[in-house]
Every structure is written in structure tokens, then in C-alpha cells.
Design an enzyme around this catalytic site. Structure first.
Site, PDB file in Angstrom:
ATOM      1  N   LYS A  79      81.800 -36.332  60.229  1.00  0.00           N
ATOM      2  CA  LYS A  79      82.831 -37.251  60.737  1.00  0.00           C
ATOM      3  C   LYS A  79      83.860 -36.517  61.584  1.00  0.00           C
ATOM      4  O   LYS A  79      84.215 -36.960  62.683  1.00  0.00           O
ATOM      5  CB  LYS A  79      83.501 -37.950  59.539  1.00  0.00           C
ATOM      6  N   THR A  81      83.481 -33.583  63.024  1.00  0.00           N
ATOM      7  CA  THR A  81      82.760 -33.063  64.187  1.00  0.00           C
ATOM      8  C   THR A  81      82.645 -34.137  65.268  1.00  0.00           C
ATOM      9  O   THR A  81      82.851 -33.870  66.461  1.00  0.00           O
ATOM     10  CB  THR A  81      81.348 -32.587  63.756  1.00  0.00           C
ATOM     11  N   ARG A 102      93.448 -34.435  60.040  1.00  0.00           N
ATOM     12  CA  ARG A 102      94.281 -33.931  58.940  1.00  0.00           C
ATOM     13  C   ARG A 102      94.210 -32.408  58.852  1.00  0.00           C
ATOM     14  O   ARG A 102      93.280 -31.791  59.353  1.00  0.00           O
ATOM     15  CB  ARG A 102      93.818 -34.525  57.615  1.00  0.00           C
ATOM     16  N   LYS A 113      83.868 -26.077  49.846  1.00  0.00           N
ATOM     17  CA  LYS A 113      83.343 -26.338  51.174  1.00  0.00           C
ATOM     18  C   LYS A 113      83.672 -25.325  52.247  1.00  0.00           C
ATOM     19  O   LYS A 113      83.147 -25.401  53.346  1.00  0.00           O
ATOM     20  CB  LYS A 113      83.808 -27.728  51.629  1.00  0.00           C
ATOM     21  N   ALA A 281      92.234 -38.408  49.980  1.00  0.00           N
ATOM     22  CA  ALA A 281      91.642 -39.668  50.431  1.00  0.00           C
ATOM     23  C   ALA A 281      91.282 -40.579  49.267  1.00  0.00           C
ATOM     24  O   ALA A 281      90.891 -41.718  49.468  1.00  0.00           O
ATOM     25  CB  ALA A 281      90.420 -39.387  51.285  1.00  0.00           C
ATOM     26  N   PHE A 309      86.695 -39.814  53.873  1.00  0.00           N
ATOM     27  CA  PHE A 309      85.514 -40.337  53.182  1.00  0.00           C
ATOM     28  C   PHE A 309      84.842 -41.475  53.954  1.00  0.00           C
ATOM     29  O   PHE A 309      85.039 -41.619  55.151  1.00  0.00           O
ATOM     30  CB  PHE A 309      85.859 -40.755  51.753  1.00  0.00           C
ATOM     31  N   PHE A 389      70.723 -34.235  64.289  1.00  0.00           N
ATOM     32  CA  PHE A 389      70.263 -32.978  63.683  1.00  0.00           C
ATOM     33  C   PHE A 389      68.934 -32.604  64.331  1.00  0.00           C
ATOM     34  O   PHE A 389      68.142 -33.491  64.696  1.00  0.00           O
ATOM     35  CB  PHE A 389      70.053 -33.149  62.167  1.00  0.00           C
ATOM     36  N   TRP A 417      77.394 -31.577  68.465  1.00  0.00           N
ATOM     37  CA  TRP A 417      77.360 -30.354  67.654  1.00  0.00           C
ATOM     38  C   TRP A 417      76.720 -29.215  68.449  1.00  0.00           C
ATOM     39  O   TRP A 417      77.222 -28.102  68.478  1.00  0.00           O
ATOM     40  CB  TRP A 417      76.580 -30.615  66.350  1.00  0.00           C
TER      41      TRP A 417
END
Length: 564
Positions: A79, A81, A102, A113, A281, A309, A389, A417
Site C-alpha cells: 500500500k 509502495t 505516516r 517488519k 490503525a 490496514f 510481482f 516497484w
């Protein structure tokens, strides 16, 4: 965030380190922010002065684009990205665009993460700084929050003039670290000199009401008023004790004077990015600060922002809390999905996601479909961004596109990406077309005057597609008593698992026939919402068995590694 792991690609941190950054004054100039109104933190980040923010209030508002996602899966959605990539893409096609995201919390960075600033060739830099101390905003929030904690215990020590019931102190302490040992503690041990022993606890800084307030306040004066409105404890007769009763609000606002000013940084393609605030969130509303978003809208023609989220949590709170409070209205919504996540929703194990499985994609699309219809119920046009991907096959991508077309929307394949803005031009054009069309007719899901329990039911039934809300007598009575005290007009902030429409994290897809049990309700009187806790929600996470902190270090060249 992009999730691509093939060895021929550079890692996110390698890409970030090779960034050809421009001075922050050059980035500010793109938005016509004079250098004297940029308060620099080094050469590549700055805060924007309150004077400048006040000076642009008469400007016309730009278009607001919200980026949200399906329910997160271990496969990864990307999200942030996509938010960054779309901001770059809009600039690439000649638009004056900014992004708003954020700030990252230290706790998760050293826990599960690593960093959070996009990925691949769609990143915000300086990556290391943003994931560590940045401009000190979170430290300021921690200090302001804990100043109030100290003043509560100090007030009780010196005679408790306010008659605070020490069994009913609602204000915990905070630290920006995942530390399960602090969830529940005993404070003030050690005899008379240290006060009266009591049970207490810590939350993580991003769960603090001070964080939520900083992200919803219009300016420093509004911030101080909201801080004063916070309920910190109750007396024996159950009447509330406010932060202003302890005379802490003024000093807390002083500690936050710099923290409320938005931070300006840049993307890898040298486009402006506002990175400010980071409310949880789940327990809060999970959006970038109102000050940052509204300022960006006054200096850019298009502003791309994200909500935490999946759309059932983040977008719902963005619409019903942030937009309602700040007078904002999104012109278009981008819903991020991946083929991998569709397959996972369709029952494929994570280890098998690399193999083509069109049937699983089709089976998993129900989750996506529900998010599309939910978002449309707010009166906003929706486009689906398929975050590409390398393992995705043409047949799988086409399956998603066909499914989305049947829902009356369009899905656009995005390769930001791997290719930066060049890979997201199609989405940028589509978003401009939607935002400029005037199709949006935004309205929150419920009116202010609806009862608190009805607001909860409205979200549970219309967004989660639940049959009923289960709440015992004490919860219903608590909601009624807040209504009697004048808090009935507040929106509700649902705290539930992000992994499912239901309160069961293992229930994927688009479940129906489920119930939403309410464990407890909390009043955030300063932030201006009622928190509704459904299921098990942690306000102080713990570290995993092998935390990211174990691999974060300086390498032989003196460069940080392990943050990604």
C-alpha cells in the site's frame, strides 16, 4: 513493502542508499515553499513553519486521492509502495503532486517488519532517518504523554485535591518500543516517599491519545484545547478528571510545538513527501496528520495519502473520522491488491504462491469485491491497483481485471516497484481522470446525531457484513452515559483485527453470518472518538522470537543494514 525477493533485484535499502537526493530547499521550491519557511533537520528533511501554513489557507484546495488496500495477508500488498509510486507517477505525467504518509514507529521496526517507507523504486528517503529518530516527533509525544503521567501521580502524592480514585486512573504511560513486560506493572513501590502503590501499565507511543490528537488537531491552539479535554481518571463518584484539571495541557502543548509542524522529505524521484504522525490503525484512526494533509492540499494540485490496514479499517476511519473532523472529501480512491493476496484468500499456502493458479485467484477475489462495494458506498469512485510481482502470470492478472470489471470498476496493472514512475503511468492517468471528473459525491456512513450503538451497528453491518453486534449491559450503559454527558455526537473508532472483515483473523475472503462481539469501549474525549474494542487488540505489542533488532547493525563500511 513490495515483497519481491528475486536475487537479481537490488534490496530496498541498496536502492535507497543509491538515491540521488536533492536539497530539501529544492524540494520545497516545487511546492512554492520559501526556504525561510523550511526548518531544516540536516540537508534532506525539514519541518514546515506554522507561519507558512497560515499564509496558504486562502489557496484553492487540490484533489485528494486515498490509497487503501484489501485485508492484509502475509503475501504482502504494498500500500505504501503504491502511494509513493502513484505520487511519482502523477509528477511524471506533468501534475503538481505530493504524497502524505505516516511516520514509522520504532517498536515494529525492531520487531517484526523492519522499515516502512515504500519499497523498490517507489520509496521515500532518507530511509534510515525515517525509520529511526527522524525529526523527534515520537519522542516529543512520548515526553508529553509521560509528563501527564508524572503529574497525575504527583498530584495524588501531594494530597489528591481532585479526589482521584487511584483504582480508576485511565492514563497509562507510553514508550515507543515493543516491550510486553511493561503491559501491566505495579508502580510507586518503595514506601511513603514514592507515593501510593497501584497497578499501572504501558502502551506503545503510537497508541497514545496524544498521538491521535496531534494527528487531528488543526493547529497548536486546537492541540492544547484537545489535550485539556482528555479524561485521565475518575473520582469515587465516577465523575471524570480531565487533563486540564491537573493543569498539564499547557506544558504538554509546549513540548509538542515542533512535533505538530509537518515534515517534508522526498521520494527517490525527488518529489515532495509529507511524512507526519503515526496513530495506531487499530486503537486509533491510522492516518497521516490533518495538518500535513490540509497543507499539502493547499500547495499541490493532487495529494496522494494512505490509511492504515485494509479498507474495512483504514478507509472507513479515514472517511468517518478524519474527513468528518477536518472537512475533507476524497476525489478518488485507489484500492491496492496483489495476485498473490488473491491466491492466499483463495486458499493457497504462502509457500505455493509462486505457481500459477487462476482458480484460486478467482476464489480469492470476493475479498476485493466487498472492499470495492464498501468504498463506493461512501460516494467515491474506485480504481483497483494490481501491485505487480514478477511471479504473476498474464492469466492471473487478467482474472483480477475481469473480476473487477464485473464489479463496475477498473483494475490497472502497476509496476512501480520495479520501474518507479514509468511503471505506474496508466494508474496516474486513470486517477486524474477520476479525480477531475467530479464523480465523487462523498458522504460519511452515518450522521453525527445517530446514537453511539447505532453507529457501531452501521459499520458492523454495512462494512463488515455482520448479522449482529454483541454487547453486554455494561457496554450499552457506558455508551448511554457518554451520550448523557454530551459525547453522543462523536464518531466511533473500531479496534479489531486487520486480517478479516470479521473479528476472527483466520476468516478470510468475504464472510457473512458472523457476529461482532464488543469487549470494551473507551472514550478518547480529546481526540474526539469512541474506541470500540472487538476481540483481542494489543496496545503494547511484544517482540517476536527473532526480532529484526538482531540483524540491524553497522556493516564493515560503517553503513546501517537490516532495516529492511
Amino acid at each position: 513493502m513490495g515483497g519481491h525477493t528475486l536475487s537479481e533485484y537490488k534490496t530496498d535499502i541498496q536502492i535507497a542508499r543509491e538515491a540521488n537526493k536533492k536539497s530539501i530547499q529544492e524540494i520545497g521550491a516545487k511546492l512554492d515553499i520559501p526556504s525561510e519557511h523550511l526548518l531544516p533537520y540536516g540537508h534532506d528533511k525539514a519541518k514546515i513553519s506554522a507561519e507558512f501554513i497560515n499564509s496558504v489557507q486562502g489557496n484553492e484546495k487540490g484533489k485528494l486521492i486515498l490509497v487503501t488496500a484489501i485485508n492484509p495477508t502475509p503475501a504482502g500488498e504494498g500500500k505504501t509502495t503504491t502511494t509513493v509510486g502513484l505520487g511519482d507517477g502523477l509528477n511524471r505525467i506533468g501534475k503538481k503532486a505530493a504524497i502524505c504518509i505516516r511516520e514509522a514507529s520504532l517498536g515494529p521496526n525492531f520487531g517484526m517488519k523492519g522499515g516502512a517507507a515504500g519499497g523498490g523504486y517507489a520509496q521515500v528517503v532518507p530511509m534510515e532517518d525515517m525509520n529511526l529518530h527522524f525529526t523527534g516527533d515520537f519522542h516529543a509525544i512520548t515526553s508529553a504523554h509521560n509528563l501527564l503521567s508524572a503529574m497525575i501521580d504527583n498530584h495524588i502524592y501531594w494530597g489528591n485535591e481532585l479526589d482521584i480514585d487511584i483504582r480508576r486512573i485511565a492514563w497509562k504511560r507510553v514508550v515507543d518500543m515493543n516491550d510486553r513486560a511493561l503491559r501491566q506493572i505495579t508502580a510507586s513501590l518503595g514506601g511513603v516517599a514514592n507515593g501510593f502503590p497501584r497497578e499501572a501499565g504501558f502502551d506503545i507511543t503510537v497508541a497514545s491519545e496524544v498521538m491521535a490528537i496531534l494527528c487531528l488537531a488543526k493547529d497548536i491552539k486546537d492541540l492544547e484545547t484537545r489535550l485539556g479535554d482528555m479524561i485521565v481518571a475518575y473520582r469515587r463518584d465516577k465523575t471524570p478528571v480531565f487533563c486540564r484539571d491537573l493543569k498539564a495541557d499547557g506544558a504538554m502543548a509546549v513540548l509538542l510545538k515542533d512535533a505538530i509542524q509537518p515534515n517534508l522529505v522526498q521520494t527517490l524521484e525527488n518529489n515532495p513527501a509529507f511524512v507526519h504522525g503515526g496513530p495506531f490503525a487499530n486503537i486509533a484512526h491510522g492516518c497521516n496528520s490533518v495538518v500535513a494533509t490540509t497543507t499539502a492540499l493547499k500547495v499541490a494540485d493532487y495529494v496522494v495519502t494512505e490509511a492504515g490496514f485494509g479498507a474495512d479499517l483504514g478507509a472507513e476511519k479515514f472517511m468517518n473520522i478524519k474527513c468528518r473532523k477536518a472537512g475533507l472529501a476524497p476525489d478518488a480512491v485507489v484500492l491496492v491488491a496483489t495476485v498473490r493476496a488473491m491466491k492466499m484468500n483463495g486458499g493457497v499456502a504462502k509457500a505455493d504462491l509462486g505457481e500459477e493458479n487462476v482458480d484460486a485467484v478467482n476464489n480469492g477475489c470476493a475479498n476485493l469485491g466487498r472492499h470495492i462495494s464498501n468504498l463506493k458506498s461512501f460516494g467515491v469512485p474506485v480504481v483497483v491497483a494490481i501491485n505487480h510481482f514478477v511471479t504473476d502470470t498474464e492469466a492471473e492478472v487478467q482474472a483480477v481485471k475481469d473480476y473487477v470489471a464485473k464489479q463496475g470498476s477498473e483494475a490497472v496493472l502497476c509496476k512501480h516497484w520495479a520501474h518507479g514512475s514509468a511503471g505506474v503511468e496508466d494508474l496516474a492517468h486513470k486517477v486524474v481522470q477520476m479525480a477531475d471528473s467530479g464523480m465523487a459525491n462523498f458522504a460519511p456512513l452515518y450522521p453525527d446525531e445517530m446514537s453511539l450503538f447505532e453507529k457501531i451497528e452501521t459499520i458492523a453491518k454495512r462494512i463488515y457484513h455482520a448479522d449482529e453486534v454483541l454487547a453486554d449491559k455494561t457496554v450499552r450503559e457506558q455508551l448511554r452515559s457518554w451520550e448523557a454527558q454530551g459525547y453522543g455526537h462523536l464518531p466511533v473508532c473500531m479496534a479489531k483485527t486487520q486480517y478479516s472483515f470479521s473479528t476472527d483473523p483466520n476468516l478470510r475472503g468475504a464472510p457473512t453470518g458472523h457476529s461482532v462481539p464488543i469487549r470494551e469501549v473507551r472514550l478518547s474525549a480529546g481526540a474526539g472518538f469512541i474506541v470500540v474494542v472487538c476481540g483481542q487488540i494489543m496496545t503494547m505489542p511484544g517482540l517476536p522470537r527473532s526480532p529484526s533488532a538482531e540483524v540491524i547493525r553497522f556493516n564493515h563500511d560503517g553503513v546501517i543494514e537490516g532495516l529492511f
